[in-house]
Design a protein around this motif. Structure first.
Motif, PDB file in Angstrom:
ATOM      1  N   ILE A 376       0.814  -1.214   0.000  1.00 50.35           N
ATOM      2  CA  ILE A 376       0.000   0.000   0.000  1.00 50.35           C
ATOM      3  C   ILE A 376       0.847   1.263   0.000  1.00 50.35           C
ATOM      4  O   ILE A 376       0.434   2.295  -0.516  1.00 50.35           O
ATOM      5  CB  ILE A 376      -0.950  -0.023   1.234  1.00 50.35           C
ATOM      6  CG1 ILE A 376      -1.843   1.204   1.280  1.00 50.35           C
ATOM      7  CG2 ILE A 376      -0.180  -0.138   2.523  1.00 50.35           C
ATOM      8  CD1 ILE A 376      -2.873   1.149   2.393  1.00 50.35           C
ATOM      9  N   VAL A 377       2.066   1.188   0.550  1.00 53.52           N
ATOM     10  CA  VAL A 377       2.951   2.357   0.624  1.00 53.52           C
ATOM     11  C   VAL A 377       4.111   2.164  -0.345  1.00 53.52           C
ATOM     12  O   VAL A 377       4.855   1.182  -0.247  1.00 53.52           O
ATOM     13  CB  VAL A 377       3.497   2.544   2.060  1.00 53.52           C
ATOM     14  CG1 VAL A 377       4.374   3.796   2.133  1.00 53.52           C
ATOM     15  CG2 VAL A 377       2.358   2.627   3.063  1.00 53.52           C
ATOM     16  N   ASP A 378       4.254   3.107  -1.264  1.00 54.80           N
ATOM     17  CA  ASP A 378       5.381   3.059  -2.194  1.00 54.80           C
ATOM     18  C   ASP A 378       6.632   3.627  -1.532  1.00 54.80           C
ATOM     19  O   ASP A 378       6.558   4.321  -0.507  1.00 54.80           O
ATOM     20  CB  ASP A 378       5.066   3.850  -3.457  1.00 54.80           C
ATOM     21  CG  ASP A 378       3.960   3.201  -4.286  1.00 54.80           C
ATOM     22  OD1 ASP A 378       3.838   1.961  -4.219  1.00 54.80           O
ATOM     23  OD2 ASP A 378       3.211   3.935  -4.958  1.00 54.80           O
ATOM     24  N   GLY A 379       7.771   3.337  -2.128  1.00 51.32           N
ATOM     25  CA  GLY A 379       9.031   3.818  -1.582  1.00 51.32           C
ATOM     26  C   GLY A 379       9.071   5.327  -1.452  1.00 51.32           C
ATOM     27  O   GLY A 379       9.563   5.867  -0.455  1.00 51.32           O
ATOM     28  N   LYS A 380       8.518   6.038  -2.439  1.00 48.03           N
ATOM     29  CA  LYS A 380       8.501   7.500  -2.395  1.00 48.03           C
ATOM     30  C   LYS A 380       7.741   8.000  -1.169  1.00 48.03           C
ATOM     31  O   LYS A 380       8.207   8.905  -0.454  1.00 48.03           O
ATOM     32  CB  LYS A 380       7.855   8.049  -3.667  1.00 48.03           C
ATOM     33  CG  LYS A 380       7.710   9.567  -3.665  1.00 48.03           C
ATOM     34  CD  LYS A 380       6.935  10.051  -4.885  1.00 48.03           C
ATOM     35  CE  LYS A 380       6.699  11.564  -4.800  1.00 48.03           C
ATOM     36  NZ  LYS A 380       5.895  12.053  -5.953  1.00 48.03           N
ATOM     37  N   GLY A 381       6.577   7.409  -0.902  1.00 45.40           N
ATOM     38  CA  GLY A 381       5.772   7.818   0.244  1.00 45.40           C
ATOM     39  C   GLY A 381       6.478   7.546   1.554  1.00 45.40           C
ATOM     40  O   GLY A 381       6.458   8.370   2.476  1.00 45.40           O
TER      41      GLY A 381
END
Length: 403
Positions: A376-381
């Motif tokens: 659900i959480v990308d690396g950028k986030g």
């Protein structure tokens, strides 16, 4: 007149408990609200008080026995009932029981033995009827059903390797202790977290100079006005709340094929206790002041250490902070607290040489770690979240200006 003592409501999703300790024995006098026994569930420890004053005449559920909600624990003879008659009555009662009850067949479970409620539910959901019970008197436990399901799987996973043989002289120096229900649940939940979430950890470091200076300047005034010490946890809670507003997916959870975004922050604060790790939750932390957060942390930390946390106080968290630094940890990867999608790990503050404006200076530094669910959480986030926490701590004025 005799009064029944029964298992109280244990909380949401908890259907059974283990009788851990009896504080009173048959024949002992008890007062109203005096603690009779302690029940251990897979989440909290529950004390059972006496509903009336009198004499404990009979213990129905012995220590180590598993009981369901509203199950009978004991009988109390109200008033000044003497202990002696109760003790005398036990002998003929026991003899009558021996005469009445035929010797149980070792192969079968007695008809009067109830399977664990969680086991019955699991059996019904999976159409199982013949499960070998390992509980008392052949009672089917939830673990028995899970074992039956795993053994019926088409591709069985390799079971835990049997323990290697131990030399006789070493075995005598070992001690075997049964895991508490809380420890079993911690082990299961953490392993489930690893098996379910696509867990990844990103790291950063924060210069604690400004936070420490601000704390030292106002800690005495803060204590005098609010009656609670100003610690670092309120700064980190505020910084995380600030970052979660910008990266809401870290504060969300997966429900089937949906993502549930939370427009509030219920902050879990991991706390180590003598019986294991628990995570009391501070509801609506995004609406609270520094003082309110510090008071809530102090109150729930004390309850955690005393084993007094209620079920409601450990449910509903949306994000968690874990402070391994209090034990001296310099760097670690915290594990997710499902169904949450993020957990921040704090660590030890340690002076290190840092290059500041072309000069090498000594600064109090802390490593930060954010473990997150990559589904659900990308690396950028994740990186953005951690950078925002770092920025807010290195310049606390940003929290005031909402920057």
């Amino acid at each position: 007149m005799s009064t029944e003592v029964r298992v109280p409501t244990l909380g949401e999703s908890v259907t059974e408990a283990t009788v851990a300790t009896w504080f009173k024995q048959p024949g002992d006098a008890v007062a109203v609200d005096e603690m009779l026994c302690e029940l251990e569930t897979d989440k909290v420890t529950v004390e059972v008080p006496s509903p009336v004053a009198g004499t404990l005449s009979e213990i129905v559920a012995a220590e180590g026995e598993t009981v369901g909600v509203d199950a009978l624990l004991a009988q109390i003879a109200e008033g000044d009932a003497a202990a002696a008659p109760a003790a005398k009555a036990e002998e003929p009662k026991a003899a009558a029981k021996e005469e009445e009850a035929p010797a149980p067949a070792p192969e079968a479970k007695g008809k009067d033995v109830e399977d664990a409620p969680s086991a019955k539910k699991l059996m019904a959901e999976n159409n199982l009827s013949d499960v070998q019970g390992t509980g008392k008197d052949g009672r089917v436990m939830k673990e028995d059903v899970l074992n039956a399901l795993s053994s019926a799987s088409a591709a069985p996973a390799p079971a835990a390797a049997p323990r290697a043989p131990v030399a006789a002289d070493q075995a005598a120096r070992e001690e075997r202790v049964k895991m508490t229900r809380l420890r079993q649940t911690i082990a299961k939940r953490l392993k489930d977290s690893q098996n379910t979430a696509a867990m990844l950890t990103t790291y950063n470091e924060v210069d604690m100079t400004e936070v420490m200076a601000l704390r030292n300047e106002y800690k005495d005034l803060f204590l005098k006005k609010h009656g609670v010490k100003l610690g670092f946890m309120s700064f980190f809670t505020k910084a995380c709340v600030h970052a979660l507003k910008e990266v809401p997916e870290v504060n969300a959870e997966i429900d089937g094929t949906d993502i549930v975004y939370k427009n509030y922050v219920n902050m879990g604060i991991a706390a180590g206790t003598p019986t294991g790790l628990v995570v009391p939750v501070i509801n609506d932390a995004d609406q609270m002041s520094f003082a309110a957060i510090e008071k809530a942390i102090a109150e729930k930390g004390a309850k955690a250490r005393d084993g007094k946390l209620s079920m409601a106080e450990m449910q509903g968290g949306t994000f968690t902070i874990s402070n391994g630094g209090v034990y001296g940890s310099l760097m670690s990867s915290p594990i997710l607290n499902p169904p949450q999608s993020g957990i921040l790990g704090m660590h030890k503050i340690q002076d290190r040489p840092m290059a500041i404006n072309g000069q090498v200076v000594i600064r109090p530094m802390m490593y930060l770690a954010l473990s997150y669910d990559h589904r659900i959480v990308d690396g950028k986030g994740a990186v953005t979240f951690l950078v925002r926490v770092k920025e807010a701590l290195e310049d606390p004025r940003r929290l005031l200006m909402d920057l």
